[in-house]
Design a protein around this motif. Structure first.
Motif, PDB file in Angstrom:
ATOM      1  N   MET A  33     -17.470   8.196  37.537  1.00 27.96           N
ATOM      2  CA  MET A  33     -16.041   8.326  37.225  1.00 27.96           C
ATOM      3  C   MET A  33     -15.197   8.175  38.485  1.00 27.96           C
ATOM      4  SD  MET A  33     -16.139  11.514  34.580  1.00 27.96           S
ATOM      5  CE  MET A  33     -14.375  11.713  34.677  1.00 27.96           C
ATOM      6  N   ALA A  34     -15.616   8.811  39.565  1.00 28.52           N
ATOM      7  CA  ALA A  34     -14.875   8.729  40.820  1.00 28.52           C
ATOM      8  C   ALA A  34     -14.843   7.290  41.332  1.00 28.52           C
ATOM      9  CB  ALA A  34     -15.491   9.656  41.866  1.00 28.52           C
ATOM     10  N   ALA A  35     -15.967   6.594  41.242  1.00 25.23           N
ATOM     11  CA  ALA A  35     -16.007   5.193  41.682  1.00 25.23           C
ATOM     12  C   ALA A  35     -15.109   4.328  40.815  1.00 25.23           C
ATOM     13  CB  ALA A  35     -17.440   4.675  41.644  1.00 25.23           C
ATOM     14  N   LEU A  36     -15.131   4.546  39.514  1.00 26.43           N
ATOM     15  CA  LEU A  36     -14.284   3.754  38.614  1.00 26.43           C
ATOM     16  C   LEU A  36     -12.804   4.036  38.854  1.00 26.43           C
ATOM     17  CD1 LEU A  36     -16.365   3.997  35.330  1.00 26.43           C
ATOM     18  CD2 LEU A  36     -16.012   1.952  36.738  1.00 26.43           C
ATOM     19  N   ARG A  37     -12.483   5.272  39.104  1.00 24.23           N
ATOM     20  CA  ARG A  37     -11.089   5.640  39.400  1.00 24.23           C
ATOM     21  C   ARG A  37     -10.646   5.038  40.727  1.00 24.23           C
ATOM     22  NH1 ARG A  37     -10.519  11.644  41.124  1.00 24.23           N
ATOM     23  NH2 ARG A  37     -11.563  10.689  42.886  1.00 24.23           N
ATOM     24  N   ASP A  38     -11.447   5.213  41.765  1.00 28.45           N
ATOM     25  CA  ASP A  38     -11.053   4.835  43.118  1.00 28.45           C
ATOM     26  C   ASP A  38     -11.162   3.337  43.394  1.00 28.45           C
ATOM     27  OD1 ASP A  38     -10.730   7.563  43.392  1.00 28.45           O
ATOM     28  OD2 ASP A  38     -12.558   7.843  44.566  1.00 28.45           O
ATOM     29  N   GLU A  39     -12.166   2.686  42.804  1.00 22.45           N
ATOM     30  CA  GLU A  39     -12.417   1.280  43.131  1.00 22.45           C
ATOM     31  C   GLU A  39     -11.950   0.310  42.060  1.00 22.45           C
ATOM     32  OE1 GLU A  39     -16.614   1.122  44.032  1.00 22.45           O
ATOM     33  OE2 GLU A  39     -16.427   2.870  45.347  1.00 22.45           O
ATOM     34  N   ARG A  40     -11.805   0.774  40.807  1.00 24.04           N
ATOM     35  CA  ARG A  40     -11.441  -0.128  39.723  1.00 24.04           C
ATOM     36  C   ARG A  40     -10.123   0.268  39.047  1.00 24.04           C
ATOM     37  NH1 ARG A  40     -14.915  -4.517  39.719  1.00 24.04           N
ATOM     38  NH2 ARG A  40     -14.850  -4.734  37.488  1.00 24.04           N
ATOM     39  N   GLY A  41      -9.510   1.360  39.503  1.00 22.74           N
ATOM     40  CA  GLY A  41      -8.238   1.791  38.938  1.00 22.74           C
ATOM     41  C   GLY A  41      -8.330   2.218  37.488  1.00 22.74           C
ATOM     42  N   CYS A  42      -9.469   2.748  37.092  1.00 15.68           N
ATOM     43  CA  CYS A  42      -9.687   3.149  35.700  1.00 15.68           C
ATOM     44  C   CYS A  42      -9.175   4.561  35.436  1.00 15.68           C
ATOM     45  CB  CYS A  42     -11.178   3.089  35.367  1.00 15.68           C
ATOM     46  SG  CYS A  42     -11.840   1.414  35.364  1.00 15.68           S
ATOM     47  N   ASP A  43      -8.801   4.797  34.189  1.00 15.64           N
ATOM     48  CA  ASP A  43      -8.471   6.128  33.696  1.00 15.64           C
ATOM     49  C   ASP A  43      -9.770   6.689  33.135  1.00 15.64           C
ATOM     50  OD1 ASP A  43      -7.531   8.424  32.517  1.00 15.64           O
ATOM     51  OD2 ASP A  43      -6.315   7.399  31.010  1.00 15.64           O
ATOM     52  N   ALA A  44     -10.495   7.454  33.949  1.00 19.74           N
ATOM     53  CA  ALA A  44     -11.829   7.931  33.593  1.00 19.74           C
ATOM     54  C   ALA A  44     -11.800   9.392  33.178  1.00 19.74           C
ATOM     55  CB  ALA A  44     -12.776   7.728  34.766  1.00 19.74           C
ATOM     56  N   ARG A  45     -12.406   9.657  32.036  1.00 21.69           N
ATOM     57  CA  ARG A  45     -12.564  11.022  31.505  1.00 21.69           C
ATOM     58  C   ARG A  45     -14.048  11.289  31.344  1.00 21.69           C
ATOM     59  NH1 ARG A  45      -7.149  12.480  30.042  1.00 21.69           N
ATOM     60  NH2 ARG A  45      -6.003  10.713  30.889  1.00 21.69           N
ATOM     61  N   GLY A  46     -14.440  12.561  31.347  1.00 22.50           N
ATOM     62  CA  GLY A  46     -15.853  12.871  31.238  1.00 22.50           C
ATOM     63  C   GLY A  46     -16.148  14.031  30.312  1.00 22.50           C
ATOM     64  N   LEU A  47     -17.366  14.029  29.796  1.00 18.00           N
ATOM     65  CA  LEU A  47     -17.905  15.113  28.978  1.00 18.00           C
ATOM     66  C   LEU A  47     -19.280  15.434  29.556  1.00 18.00           C
ATOM     67  CD1 LEU A  47     -17.507  16.794  26.296  1.00 18.00           C
ATOM     68  CD2 LEU A  47     -18.900  15.016  25.196  1.00 18.00           C
ATOM     69  N   GLU A  48     -19.506  16.695  29.904  1.00 14.97           N
ATOM     70  CA  GLU A  48     -20.761  17.086  30.552  1.00 14.97           C
ATOM     71  C   GLU A  48     -21.195  18.457  30.062  1.00 14.97           C
ATOM     72  OE1 GLU A  48     -24.090  17.639  32.493  1.00 14.97           O
ATOM     73  OE2 GLU A  48     -23.059  15.697  32.549  1.00 14.97           O
ATOM     74  N   LEU A  49     -22.472  18.609  29.790  1.00 17.26           N
ATOM     75  CA  LEU A  49     -23.030  19.862  29.294  1.00 17.26           C
ATOM     76  C   LEU A  49     -23.225  20.896  30.403  1.00 17.26           C
ATOM     77  CD1 LEU A  49     -24.180  21.243  26.762  1.00 17.26           C
ATOM     78  CD2 LEU A  49     -26.384  20.214  27.312  1.00 17.26           C
ATOM     79  N   ASN A  50     -23.645  20.460  31.580  1.00 18.17           N
ATOM     80  CA  ASN A  50     -23.986  21.364  32.672  1.00 18.17           C
ATOM     81  C   ASN A  50     -22.733  21.895  33.374  1.00 18.17           C
ATOM     82  OD1 ASN A  50     -24.515  21.825  35.684  1.00 18.17           O
ATOM     83  ND2 ASN A  50     -26.590  21.837  34.836  1.00 18.17           N
TER      84      ASN A  50
END
Length: 195
Positions: A31-48
């Motif tokens: 997500m961080a790479a997509l946000r920082d390098e591709r200008g994406c609006d990245a959201r996440g879902l994680e169990l841990n």
């Protein structure tokens, strides 16, 4: 930051500026790479919970949740891409999770370890035991992997459901390998899917 090889393939093939949902996002590295390098609006879902905390510290939008139950809460076509990396084999109902991914995202990236790789086969044949490898580092009783999927299993699965494979990448020891005999030669697979 260097991404895991499957995540690097995904990052390289996501269109800049896309809306992303990374399901099972771990610490948010992709997500961080997509946000920082591709200008994406990245959201996440994680169990841990620890991984959620790490992702939040990175300034990412991540919710704690379970792919098996919480994807139903997302609206149809809310994202350009839904991503499930090295998580499919850990879900209770992978077929339902995949259907949800393709409902939520216009396209879906799915990556998983290939349980038909020759080293896995050799471990079972010669040692008679479940393998412990770099990609499968835990003993059978500790592993979160509950559905041992192979590349050929996955190909048959998507074909039977009329899911279109837009792209497929195969990895062996972290490097790309050809599709020829991938079920035997590749340790890991990445698929780009759409309806």
């Amino acid at each position: 930051m260097t991404l895991r090889p499957d995540l690097a393939i995904i990052a390289a093939n996501v269109a800049p500026g896309s809306r992303i949902l990374d399901v099972g996002c771990g610490d948010g590295a992709l997500m961080a790479a997509l946000r920082d390098e591709r200008g994406c609006d990245a959201r996440g879902l994680e169990l841990n919970a620890d991984d959620v905390a790490t992702a939040l510290e990175r300034g990412l939008s991540v919710m704690q949740g379970d792919a098996d139950t919480d994807l139903a809460d997302y609206p149809d076509a809310a994202f350009d891409y839904a991503i499930l990396s090295q998580t499919l084999q850990t879900t209770m109902r992978p077929h339902v999770v995949l259907e949800q991914l393709l409902r939520i995202g216009t396209r879906a990236f799915v990556s998983f370890p290939n349980f038909a790789h020759w080293r896995v086969r050799a471990s079972l044949l010669w040692g008679g035991r479940m393998p412990v490898t770099k990609l499968l580092p835990l003993e059978w009783y500790e592993t979160p992997n509950i559905h041992h999927v192979t590349i050929d299993d996955f190909r048959a699965f998507v074909k039977a459901r009329g899911i279109v494979v837009e792209g497929a990448w195969f990895l062996n020891r972290g490097s790309r390998t050809t599709a020829a005999a991938a079920n035997f030669r590749a340790e890991h697979a990445v698929f780009l899917l759409r309806r």
